[in-house]
Scaffold this motif. Structure first.
Motif, mmCIF file in Angstrom:
data_model
loop_
_atom_site.group_PDB
_atom_site.id
_atom_site.type_symbol
_atom_site.label_atom_id
_atom_site.label_comp_id
_atom_site.label_asym_id
_atom_site.label_seq_id
_atom_site.Cartn_x
_atom_site.Cartn_y
_atom_site.Cartn_z
ATOM 1 N N GLU A 1 54.489 -73.254 57.473
ATOM 2 C CA GLU A 1 53.799 -72.090 56.912
ATOM 3 C C GLU A 1 53.637 -72.196 55.405
ATOM 4 N N GLY A 2 54.179 -73.234 54.817
ATOM 5 C CA GLY A 2 54.140 -73.361 53.372
ATOM 6 C C GLY A 2 55.300 -72.631 52.730
ATOM 7 N N SER A 3 55.431 -72.799 51.434
ATOM 8 C CA SER A 3 56.503 -72.137 50.700
ATOM 9 C C SER A 3 56.007 -71.769 49.323
ATOM 10 N N VAL A 4 56.737 -70.875 48.682
ATOM 11 C CA VAL A 4 56.529 -70.558 47.277
ATOM 12 C C VAL A 4 57.873 -70.825 46.609
ATOM 13 N N ASP A 5 57.901 -71.793 45.717
ATOM 14 C CA ASP A 5 59.151 -72.301 45.171
ATOM 15 C C ASP A 5 59.359 -71.826 43.745
ATOM 16 N N LEU A 6 60.591 -71.470 43.428
ATOM 17 C CA LEU A 6 60.956 -70.989 42.099
ATOM 18 C C LEU A 6 61.934 -71.953 41.449
ATOM 19 N N LEU A 7 61.642 -72.328 40.212
ATOM 20 C CA LEU A 7 62.532 -73.160 39.406
ATOM 21 C C LEU A 7 62.634 -72.530 38.024
ATOM 22 N N ILE A 8 63.847 -72.269 37.572
ATOM 23 C CA ILE A 8 64.066 -71.704 36.239
ATOM 24 C C ILE A 8 64.740 -72.753 35.371
ATOM 25 N N GLU A 9 64.075 -73.083 34.276
ATOM 26 C CA GLU A 9 64.607 -74.041 33.309
ATOM 27 C C GLU A 9 64.589 -73.391 31.937
ATOM 28 N N GLY A 10 65.759 -73.029 31.446
ATOM 29 C CA GLY A 10 65.832 -72.349 30.157
ATOM 30 C C GLY A 10 65.140 -71.007 30.220
ATOM 31 N N LYS A 11 64.170 -70.800 29.347
ATOM 32 C CA LYS A 11 63.473 -69.524 29.262
ATOM 33 C C LYS A 11 62.216 -69.458 30.122
ATOM 34 N N VAL A 12 61.903 -70.547 30.812
ATOM 35 C CA VAL A 12 60.644 -70.628 31.567
ATOM 36 C C VAL A 12 60.921 -70.712 33.066
ATOM 37 N N ALA A 13 60.297 -69.829 33.823
ATOM 38 C CA ALA A 13 60.345 -69.883 35.288
ATOM 39 C C ALA A 13 59.039 -70.492 35.794
ATOM 40 N N SER A 14 59.138 -71.434 36.714
ATOM 41 C CA SER A 14 57.969 -72.064 37.318
ATOM 42 C C SER A 14 57.897 -71.665 38.790
ATOM 43 N N VAL A 15 56.749 -71.128 39.186
ATOM 44 C CA VAL A 15 56.510 -70.712 40.566
ATOM 45 C C VAL A 15 55.413 -71.608 41.132
ATOM 46 N N ALA B 1 46.870 -77.606 53.075
ATOM 47 C CA ALA B 1 45.894 -76.535 53.302
ATOM 48 C C ALA B 1 45.388 -75.982 51.977
ATOM 49 N N ARG B 2 45.390 -76.811 50.941
ATOM 50 C CA ARG B 2 44.995 -76.395 49.589
ATOM 51 C C ARG B 2 45.743 -75.135 49.150
ATOM 52 N N ASN B 3 46.995 -75.052 49.581
ATOM 53 C CA ASN B 3 47.894 -73.955 49.194
ATOM 54 C C ASN B 3 47.390 -72.581 49.638
ATOM 55 N N ALA B 4 46.575 -72.548 50.714
ATOM 56 C CA ALA B 4 46.142 -71.264 51.262
ATOM 57 C C ALA B 4 47.368 -70.454 51.656
ATOM 58 N N MET B 5 47.343 -69.171 51.326
ATOM 59 C CA MET B 5 48.528 -68.327 51.453
ATOM 60 C C MET B 5 48.712 -67.805 52.870
ATOM 61 N N THR B 6 49.897 -68.004 53.422
ATOM 62 C CA THR B 6 50.297 -67.380 54.678
ATOM 63 C C THR B 6 50.994 -66.060 54.366
ATOM 64 N N TRP B 7 51.211 -65.248 55.424
ATOM 65 C CA TRP B 7 51.936 -63.991 55.207
ATOM 66 C C TRP B 7 53.321 -64.272 54.631
ATOM 67 N N ALA B 8 53.978 -65.335 55.112
ATOM 68 C CA ALA B 8 55.316 -65.665 54.618
ATOM 69 C C ALA B 8 55.288 -66.046 53.141
ATOM 70 N N MET B 9 54.225 -66.713 52.720
ATOM 71 C CA MET B 9 54.113 -67.090 51.304
ATOM 72 C C MET B 9 53.918 -65.861 50.423
ATOM 73 N N TYR B 10 53.110 -64.907 50.884
ATOM 74 C CA TYR B 10 52.954 -63.663 50.115
ATOM 75 C C TYR B 10 54.288 -62.917 50.023
ATOM 76 N N GLU B 11 55.025 -62.895 51.137
ATOM 77 C CA GLU B 11 56.324 -62.216 51.132
ATOM 78 C C GLU B 11 57.267 -62.881 50.129
#
Length: 258
Positions: free
Chosen positions: A4-18, A25-35
């Protein structure tokens, strides 16, 4: 990453990367990804150590190429209203992040992806990036009033008419010329450009940034008219059902105006 894909979070110092991580699927959003995106926004809203949040798509081909259309097969007018409310709620969480946000766009930035990028405070892009909401050509649905208002604030009414009525895509150069994109950088330099912008944002006064963001948000929300009747009509139409089936069956839709 799940199917279903994922949305990943990485925090490095003062910057969060999502990262929107469904490159096949060209990162098309599933319901789980929106959640997951909503959960990340709720987490970051309370994290005062984070001074900037950047969003990007995995794979280099797309930021987000909309919502996964296969999920719309059992929709009707009421489910359309519920879906648009959910999208609006997600964008409100993203817009409500107290720190500056940056969309790092490579390739396609379409539909729901355009809503996410437009909700961010800044956008940088590669030369081949394309921005659009081609639903008049592909799906036959519509946007919420809040989504339309956000696009008009970002692009201006004439360009939004092209996006919605002509199903045009706007190239990175035009998006930069109208101020929607802050900077264009080659693919091999986009990461360095993103890091430089995030470092600058993280060095500035956070309280000023927070209240300035809220002031701009209040201007956008002020007097926003109701439009659920328009959403209900569109998602309940035969044309919308035809658009979804045509997409799933990989054929051109036949519009009837019903």
């Amino acid at each position: 990453m799940t199917a279903e894909g994922s949305v990943d979070l990485l925090i490095e110092g003062k910057v969060a990367s999502v990262t929107f991580n469904r490159p096949e699927a060209r990162n098309a959003m599933t319901w789980a990804m929106y959640e997951r995106l909503r959960a990340i926004c709720e987490q970051l809203r309370e994290d005062r150590s984070v001074r900037v949040v950047r969003f990007q798509g995995a794979g280099g081909e797309a930021f987000v190429a909309g919502t996964d259309i296969a999920q719309f097969q059992d929709f009707d007018g009421e489910r359309g209203v519920a879906y648009e409310r959910q999208i609006d709620g997600t964008m409100q969480l993203l817009a409500g992040l107290p720190m500056p946000t940056v969309a790092v766009v490579q390739g396609w930035c379409i539909g729901g992806g355009l809503a996410i990028a437009s909700t961010c405070d800044f956008r940088i892009a590669t030369p081949g990036s394309r921005f659009g909401v081609p639903i008049a050509r592909t799906l036959g649905n519509c946007l919420s009033m809040a989504n339309v208002a956000g696009l008009v604030a970002s692009f201006g009414r004439p360009r939004v008419q092209r996006l919605l009525l002509l199903a045009d895509l706007i190239a990175a150069e035009e998006a930069h010329a109208c101020g929607y994109v802050l900077e264009i950088a080659p693919a091999e330099a986009i990461e360095a450009a993103a890091q430089k912008l995030c470092a600058k944002l993280a060095s500035l006064a956070p309280v000023t940034q927070q209240v300035s963001k809220e002031a701009l948000a209040r201007l956008l929300r002020h007097g926003l008219p109701e439009a659920e009747d328009l959403i209900r009509r569109t998602y309940g139409s035969a044309d919308f059902r035809e658009g979804v089936q045509a997409f799933v069956q990989k054929r051109p839709p036949v519009w009837q105006g019903r």
